[in-house]
Motif scaffolding. Structure first.
Motif: not given
Lengths: 105, 105
Positions: B11-15, B27-36
Motif C-alpha cells: 500500500l501507499v498513503p494517499a493525501i 488520508l487513505a491507502y491505495m494498492n496498485a489496483e486502486a491507483l490504476r
C-alpha cells in the motif's frame, strides 16, 4: 487530548501543510516521543524509519517547521500539522516534496 | 510513470487535497489496483484496510472526488491527489476529516 491510534509499528503518518500558502509540503511518521517533542517545543519532530532515530526537521539544514496547529482526523490515525516553514521542506531544495506528477519521467 | 515504493503491505498513503480551496480533506491507502482505477476513471479509489476491499470513494454517499492531479513525493512513497470533491470528504458530514485539534475533548 484525543487518543491516537498508532499503527502496528507504533507510528502515525503526519502530513505537513504550509499554514499560509496551503501547500502540502511532505508526509513523514511520528512516534509518541516525536509527537511529545513537537507539542512541547513547537517545532516538528519525526521518527525516521530508515535511520531508526528521532529526527528534528531542519536541525541540520536550518529549515525548521514552526507548528501553528496540530489536527487529527476522524478515526484518529493521521495527523495534520499546519506550520510556518523556515525554508524548503524537501532535501532536493524544492519547497514541497510533491514536486512531480505520477506520469513524470 | 514514476515507480512507486509500496510499503510492506503493498500500500501507499494517499493525501487528498481540495484543488480549489487547498484544504487537506483526508488520508487513505491505495494498492496498485486502486491507483490504476483512479488513474483510468478520474475518480478516487482506495484500498480499505478494515474491510479489505477496493473502495470507490463516494460510491454510496455520492460524494465522489474527481481527480485533477496525481503528485508523488521525492522518495516515491506517498501520493498527493488534488481533487474536486462532490461533497464532504468525511463520513461525519464535515468537509474535511481533519476537523479536530489534538487537544480537543
Amino acid at each position: 487530548m484525543i487518543e491516537i491510534r498508532w499503527n502496528e509499528n507504533g507510528l502515525v503518518p503526519a502530513i505537513v501543510q504550509d499554514a499560509r500558502s496551503g501547500a502540502v509540503l511532505m508526509l513523514a511518521y511520528m512516534n509518541a516521543e516525536a509527537l511529545r517533542l513537537t507539542w512541547e517545543t513547537g517545532e516538528v519532530y519525526f521518527w525516521s524509519r530508515s535511520r531508526k532515530e528521532l529526527w528534528h526537521k531542519g536541525a541540520t539544514s536550518g529549515n525548521v517547521q514552526r507548528v501553528r496547529e496540530v489536527l487529527i482526523d476522524c478515526d484518529a490515525d493521521t495527523i495534520l500539522l499546519k506550520v510556518d516553514p523556515a525554508g524548503p521542506a524537501c532535501h532536493t531544495g524544492e519547497t514541497s516534496c510533491f514536486y512531480r506528477t505520477l506520469n513524470d519521467e
